[in-house]
Scaffold this active site. Structure first.
Site, PDB file in Angstrom:
ATOM      1  CG  ASP A   8      -1.755   1.255   1.072  1.00 50.47           C
ATOM      2  OD1 ASP A   8      -2.421   1.633   0.596  1.00 50.47           O
ATOM      3  OD2 ASP A   8      -1.624   1.511   2.244  1.00 50.47           O
ATOM      4  CG  ASP A  10      -1.535   7.880   0.824  1.00 50.36           C
ATOM      5  OD1 ASP A  10      -0.876   8.764   0.325  1.00 50.36           O
ATOM      6  OD2 ASP A  10      -2.653   7.814  -0.089  1.00 50.36           O
ATOM      7  CE  LYS A 195      -4.945  -0.918  -1.215  1.00 42.21           C
ATOM      8  NZ  LYS A 195      -4.205  -0.502  -0.813  1.00 42.21           N
TER       9      LYS A 195
END
Length: 268
Positions: A8, A10, A195
């Site tokens: 990921d 952020d 995801k």
């Protein structure tokens, strides 16, 4: 054996300044050069992360990214689409009906721009993207009929996002995966998209499985890939849901948590 490391962005790979630290860059670059597959997993489209891909050297013929939170699996070098799940205008209309009643902003991500729907109020999404994407400010009626949309987002103060999610009607939850990617951003993804789904399609393409996968994340939209990977790593700044689901917890995103764990795991 772990062949693929999915990250990921952020508050995971990126620090609070939205940058890849020198330590994270050094470790990931070394692992990539040694043959590990490094995959960025994000809600953003590919053009918005090209600077990060170049920084990490993820621009070869076998380098891929998972974008739109799993809805799009795309080759970094050519842009070729390996797998894609999209929304049409009729699906977006379901959201506009609810937004008109409960008053939350909507931005629709198309193939080459974001459509900010002006009748639902001022959105913070353009500010979030900080010039990385092209925006068009239009009414829903002018949204193109024949485009395929990656997702819809609602960017607003955290309390508005929380209220929006809490009141989602069944008509929407049956057709969308509704998940926050941060406290100020609610994502409306095509049904069944996350995801882990995108990563599974990518690994299958290479003749591998989730047993070959290590993932790093911090927010609810990372949950499935943390749970299904052979090694799921939560950042110390992750929400409790992700920490509970993870196999291990590393340092926070401002303390090079990605690099620290990778160095230990791979004995670098």
């Amino acid at each position: 054996m772990i062949t693929t490391i999915a990250l990921d962005l952020d508050n995971t790979l990126l620090n609070s300044a939205k940058e890849i630290s020198a330590a994270n860059q050094r470790v990931l670059t070394r692992l990539h050069q040694e043959g590990k597959r490094i995959v960025l997993c994000t809600g953003r489209p590919l053009p918005a992360i090209e600077h990060l891909l170049e920084q990490l050297g993820l621009t070869g013929p076998n380098d891929y990214s998972i974008t739109f939170n799993g809805g799009l699996v795309q080759n970094n070098q050519t842009g070729e689409i390996l797998a894609q799940t999209t929304l049409d205008k009729a699906a977006v209309e379901l959201l506009t009906r609810d937004a008109a009643v409960r008053h939350y902003p909507l931005d629709v991500l198309g193939p080459d721009r974001v459509y900010s729907l002006t009748e639902f109020g001022q959105s913070k999404y353009e500010k979030f993207m900080n010039g990385k994407l092209k925006f068009a400010h239009i009414n829903f009626a002018d949204l193109p009929e024949n485009e395929a949309f990656g997702k819809v987002v609602s960017a607003a103060p955290a309390e508005v996002v929380a209220q929006t999610r809490a009141g989602i009607p069944a008509e929407i939850s049956e057709h969308f995966n509704v998940v926050p990617s941060r406290r100020e951003l609610l994502e409306f993804l095509p049904e069944g998209v996350n995801k882990a789904v995108g990563l599974s399609k990518l690994l299958t393409h290479f003749g591998e499985s989730m047993e070959n996968l290590m993932t790093f994340g911090d927010e609810e939209n990372d949950l499935e890939m943390i749970m299904q990977a052979q090694v799921g790593v939560a950042m110390d700044n992750a929400i409790p849901l992700i920490k509970d689901a993870a196999d291990v917890i590393t340092l926070d995103n401002d303390s090079d948590g990605v690099a620290v764990y990778l160095q230990k795991y791979f004995q670098l």
